[in-house]
Design a protein around this motif. Structure first.
Motif, PDB file in Angstrom:
ATOM      1  N   ALA A 425       0.835  -1.203   0.000  1.00 31.90           N
ATOM      2  CA  ALA A 425       0.000   0.000   0.000  1.00 31.90           C
ATOM      3  C   ALA A 425       0.869   1.252   0.000  1.00 31.90           C
ATOM      4  CB  ALA A 425      -0.922  -0.024   1.216  1.00 31.90           C
ATOM      5  N   GLU A 426       2.004   1.176   0.693  1.00 30.88           N
ATOM      6  CA  GLU A 426       2.912   2.327   0.717  1.00 30.88           C
ATOM      7  C   GLU A 426       3.425   2.658  -0.696  1.00 30.88           C
ATOM      8  OE1 GLU A 426       3.125   0.334   4.759  1.00 30.88           O
ATOM      9  OE2 GLU A 426       3.101  -0.306   2.663  1.00 30.88           O
ATOM     10  N   GLU A 427       3.777   1.598  -1.449  1.00 25.24           N
ATOM     11  CA  GLU A 427       4.234   1.805  -2.826  1.00 25.24           C
ATOM     12  C   GLU A 427       3.107   2.353  -3.687  1.00 25.24           C
ATOM     13  OE1 GLU A 427       6.331  -0.677  -6.521  1.00 25.24           O
ATOM     14  OE2 GLU A 427       5.913  -1.681  -4.606  1.00 25.24           O
ATOM     15  N   ALA A 428       1.881   1.902  -3.424  1.00 27.40           N
ATOM     16  CA  ALA A 428       0.731   2.398  -4.185  1.00 27.40           C
ATOM     17  C   ALA A 428       0.549   3.900  -3.967  1.00 27.40           C
ATOM     18  CB  ALA A 428      -0.535   1.644  -3.757  1.00 27.40           C
ATOM     19  N   LEU A 429       0.689   4.359  -2.727  1.00 32.31           N
ATOM     20  CA  LEU A 429       0.560   5.803  -2.455  1.00 32.31           C
ATOM     21  C   LEU A 429       1.638   6.597  -3.182  1.00 32.31           C
ATOM     22  CD1 LEU A 429      -0.307   5.840   1.366  1.00 32.31           C
ATOM     23  CD2 LEU A 429      -1.795   6.521  -0.538  1.00 32.31           C
ATOM     24  N   HIS A 430       2.855   6.035  -3.238  1.00 37.55           N
ATOM     25  CA  HIS A 430       3.948   6.715  -3.948  1.00 37.55           C
ATOM     26  C   HIS A 430       3.625   6.828  -5.436  1.00 37.55           C
ATOM     27  CE1 HIS A 430       8.056   8.005  -4.804  1.00 37.55           C
ATOM     28  NE2 HIS A 430       8.109   7.083  -5.761  1.00 37.55           N
ATOM     29  N   VAL A 431       3.117   5.754  -6.034  1.00 39.59           N
ATOM     30  CA  VAL A 431       2.760   5.759  -7.456  1.00 39.59           C
ATOM     31  C   VAL A 431       1.640   6.770  -7.712  1.00 39.59           C
ATOM     32  CG1 VAL A 431       1.676   4.390  -9.295  1.00 39.59           C
ATOM     33  CG2 VAL A 431       3.517   3.409  -7.910  1.00 39.59           C
ATOM     34  N   LEU A 432       0.631   6.779  -6.842  1.00 35.70           N
ATOM     35  CA  LEU A 432      -0.512   7.673  -7.035  1.00 35.70           C
ATOM     36  C   LEU A 432      -0.136   9.137  -6.847  1.00 35.70           C
ATOM     37  CD1 LEU A 432      -3.248   5.564  -5.185  1.00 35.70           C
ATOM     38  CD2 LEU A 432      -3.031   5.927  -7.653  1.00 35.70           C
ATOM     39  N   ALA A 433       0.892   9.394  -6.032  1.00 37.60           N
ATOM     40  CA  ALA A 433       1.345  10.773  -5.850  1.00 37.60           C
ATOM     41  C   ALA A 433       1.925  11.321  -7.146  1.00 37.60           C
ATOM     42  CB  ALA A 433       2.372  10.842  -4.728  1.00 37.60           C
ATOM     43  N   GLU A 434       2.513  10.430  -7.959  1.00 36.47           N
ATOM     44  CA  GLU A 434       3.118  10.849  -9.224  1.00 36.47           C
ATOM     45  C   GLU A 434       2.105  10.845 -10.368  1.00 36.47           C
ATOM     46  OE1 GLU A 434       6.393   8.270  -9.882  1.00 36.47           O
ATOM     47  OE2 GLU A 434       7.658   9.210  -8.339  1.00 36.47           O
ATOM     48  N   ASP A 435       1.180   9.871 -10.340  1.00 36.55           N
ATOM     49  CA  ASP A 435       0.206   9.753 -11.430  1.00 36.55           C
ATOM     50  C   ASP A 435      -1.032   9.048 -10.888  1.00 36.55           C
ATOM     51  OD1 ASP A 435      -1.260   9.463 -13.719  1.00 36.55           O
ATOM     52  OD2 ASP A 435       0.165   8.133 -14.749  1.00 36.55           O
ATOM     53  N   ALA A 436      -2.127   9.792 -10.723  1.00 28.05           N
ATOM     54  CA  ALA A 436      -3.354   9.222 -10.152  1.00 28.05           C
ATOM     55  C   ALA A 436      -4.388   8.890 -11.222  1.00 28.05           C
ATOM     56  CB  ALA A 436      -3.953  10.191  -9.134  1.00 28.05           C
ATOM     57  N   ARG A 437      -3.955   8.859 -12.482  1.00 26.10           N
ATOM     58  CA  ARG A 437      -4.914   8.611 -13.563  1.00 26.10           C
ATOM     59  C   ARG A 437      -5.179   7.113 -13.747  1.00 26.10           C
ATOM     60  NH1 ARG A 437      -2.025  11.509 -18.394  1.00 26.10           N
ATOM     61  NH2 ARG A 437      -0.301  10.488 -17.325  1.00 26.10           N
ATOM     62  N   PHE A 438      -5.838   6.529 -12.753  1.00 22.78           N
ATOM     63  CA  PHE A 438      -6.239   5.122 -12.822  1.00 22.78           C
ATOM     64  C   PHE A 438      -7.764   5.036 -12.755  1.00 22.78           C
ATOM     65  CE2 PHE A 438      -1.883   4.795 -11.323  1.00 22.78           C
ATOM     66  CZ  PHE A 438      -1.406   3.705 -12.032  1.00 22.78           C
ATOM     67  N   ASP A 439      -8.310   4.052 -13.462  1.00 23.53           N
ATOM     68  CA  ASP A 439      -9.766   3.844 -13.431  1.00 23.53           C
ATOM     69  C   ASP A 439     -10.204   3.088 -12.190  1.00 23.53           C
ATOM     70  OD1 ASP A 439     -10.696   4.899 -16.111  1.00 23.53           O
ATOM     71  OD2 ASP A 439      -9.129   3.509 -16.757  1.00 23.53           O
TER      72      ASP A 439
END
Length: 522
Positions: A425-439
């Motif tokens: 989940a921590e890695e997911a937050l890092h990814v979403l901080a850079e690009d949150a364009r997920f469906d």
């Protein structure tokens, strides 16, 4: 005492009333007097017990209508009982219901009715008692019986799971060995595909057994839904499969319309108990003996019968078969609690369970339950495999610390979507901080460190719309606190193991799906 003085004169001078009042003062249960010609019946007399139990003053109780003491769902049952009394039918010896206190608290209670005549005036005496403690004891006994049944089933379940697992592993090992040699040989390819299909069948069998066992073992709050009784019986057969196969062949006679509003796990416990009892009564000749299950709708009731071809139940035992701790099984085999708990569960659902008298050998247990009012709301497990549809590619974030599960999920979804896989989940937050364009986000619920529900709450705090576009995955081992937090969300939950079709259906909420274009011919 709570008394309606305006109606006291109807008791013919008060002699009989005095007798009732004196008797009521010595009771440790609730006692109420009502006139049947009142519509709705009003409480004319009440001893101290119910006022204390329900939190009303004595004056308030004299003005409380009978049906105001019942929960909305129990009012029709009360109305039917009153209508039966008005029509001159004998009242039931007792029935269970739920009372509502002045503060709105629900209190389980047992009611008994007596139709009497007071100097030419038809009245009904209602006795009732708080059965909260009894319900708690019954719940503990039911849990003990469930654990006993799980112990009895453990060896059989292990056998049922180990068999398909064995051929899953063997087939996959064979495929692993043959893949480097496949070359361009179409016959060898077709053979390998057959082994893969066998492995998939075995894995699906394991998934079915685990799902049914989880439903049975789950300690739920009795939450009810409209279900098909056929599904409940089949789940019980799946759990007891190995035990039943060694005892008899199963004969099914299922008719249409067997929908009831009930707790699936509790009714599954009832049928599992009846099936195991039937199997234990047989001498182990599956080629000669049978257990027959009949399901049908008869009027406004759904009827279920479980019949075996065993030696039957002697008359002296039949009379006591539903008594707690009475058993005909050898010491150490039976607890004597199975059938009493079955009766308690069925009665709580407004049904009946009886041993049907029959000549000769064999035994038949008959269950009746109120038929569901609307079968269109049926809740059932469906495992289907619709063909993939052609639609726009979505962007998915898969979060799972299990490398094998995450990689496999990515492989099966990347034909239709762009998939990003992360391990925490921590890695997911890092990814979403850079690009949150997920469906959508497909996330495991239980992981080291932050779990799936922690990620959901973090996204909620960030006011990210992706919080409501999360799909949770769980293997079933969820802590109570996590379960409570999960209940507050409206997100889909996928219980492992699941197939690709289940994931696709969940994703349809977040990624538009277009129908496959029809093929055209030249």
């Amino acid at each position: 005492m709570a008394v309606s003085s305006s109606k006291l004169a109807r008791l013919g001078g008060g002699a009989l009333f005095d007798a009732i009042r004196i008797g009521a003062s010595r009771c440790n249960i609730g006692l109420a007097l009502l006139f049947l010609d009142d519509d709705p019946p009003e409480v004319v007399f009440l001893n101290e017990y119910p006022a204390e139990l329900l939190g009303y003053s004595h004056e308030e109780m004299t003005n409380v209508g009978l049906f105001r003491l019942a929960t909305p769902e129990d009012v029709p049952t009360w109305q039917r009982q009153v209508a039966r009394l008005r029509e001159g039918e004998s009242p039931p010896s007792h029935f269970e219901t739920t009372l509502v206190s002045k503060s709105g608290t629900r209190i389980p209670a047992q009611l008994s009715l007596a139709d009497i005549e007071l100097d030419g005036v038809r009245a009904v005496v209602v006795f009732f008692s708080d059965i909260t403690e009894r319900k708690a004891i019954q719940a503990r006994l039911a849990e003990a019986e469930r654990l006993t049944a799980l112990g009895m089933l453990s060896a059989g379940v292990a056998h049922e799971i180990n068999n398909p697992l064995a051929y899953v592993l063997l087939n996959l090992e064979y495929v692993r060995q043959q893949l480097p040699q496949i070359g361009a040989d179409p016959e060898r390819l077709e053979g390998l595909l057959g082994h893969v299909r066998d492995a998939c069948h075995g894995a699906q069998r394991v998934a079915t057994i685990v799902r049914d066992l989880r439903t049975f073992a789950r300690h739920d709050d009795g939450a009810r839904a409209t279900i098909d009784l056929c599904d409940v019986v089949e789940a019980a057969i799946n759990i007891a499969g190995n035990t039943l196969k060694q005892a008899a062949r199963i004969v099914r006679d299922y008719r249409d319309g067997t929908f009831v509003h009930a707790s699936a796990s509790r009714l599954e416990q009832v049928f599992l108990n009846l099936l195991l009892n039937a199997a234990q009564a047989l001498p182990g000749r599956p080629e000669r003996d049978e257990i027959r299950i009949y399901l049908a709708r008869e009027g406004d009731r759904v009827v279920a019968e479980v019949t075996d071809t065993g030696p039957g139940i002697p008359p002296h035992a039949a009379a006591r078969i539903f008594e707690p701790f009475f058993t005909t099984k050898p010491v150490g085999v039976g607890t004597g609690l199975g059938l009493p708990i079955c009766r308690s569960i069925v009665t709580a659902h407004g049904g009946t369970i009886d041993l049907v008298p029959r000549p000769g050998p064999g035994a038949t247990f008959r269950i009746t339950l109120p038929a569901a009012a609307d079968a269109r709301l049926v809740t059932r497990f469906v495992s289907s495999h619709p063909p993939p549809t052609v639609g726009p590619r979505g962007r998915l974030l898969v979060v799972d610390d299990d490398v094998a599960v995450g990689n496999t999920l990515r492989l099966v979804l990347e034909r239709e979507h762009d998939v990003r896989l992360v391990r925490s989940a921590e890695e997911a937050l890092h990814v979403l901080a850079e690009d949150a364009r997920f469906d959508a986000i497909v996330c495991d619920l239980v992981m080291p460190g932050m779990g799936g529900i922690d990620l959901y709450e973090a996204l909620r705090r960030m006011r990210s719309p992706l919080a409501e576009r999360m799909i949770f995955m769980t293997g079933g081992a969820v802590l109570p606190r996590t379960r409570e937090r999960l209940a507050r969300s409206k997100n889909p939950i996928l219980e492992k193991p699941f197939d690709v079709a289940v994931v696709r259906r969940a994703l349809e909420r977040f990624v538009p799906v277009l129908e496959a274009a029809p093929s055209t011919s030249e």
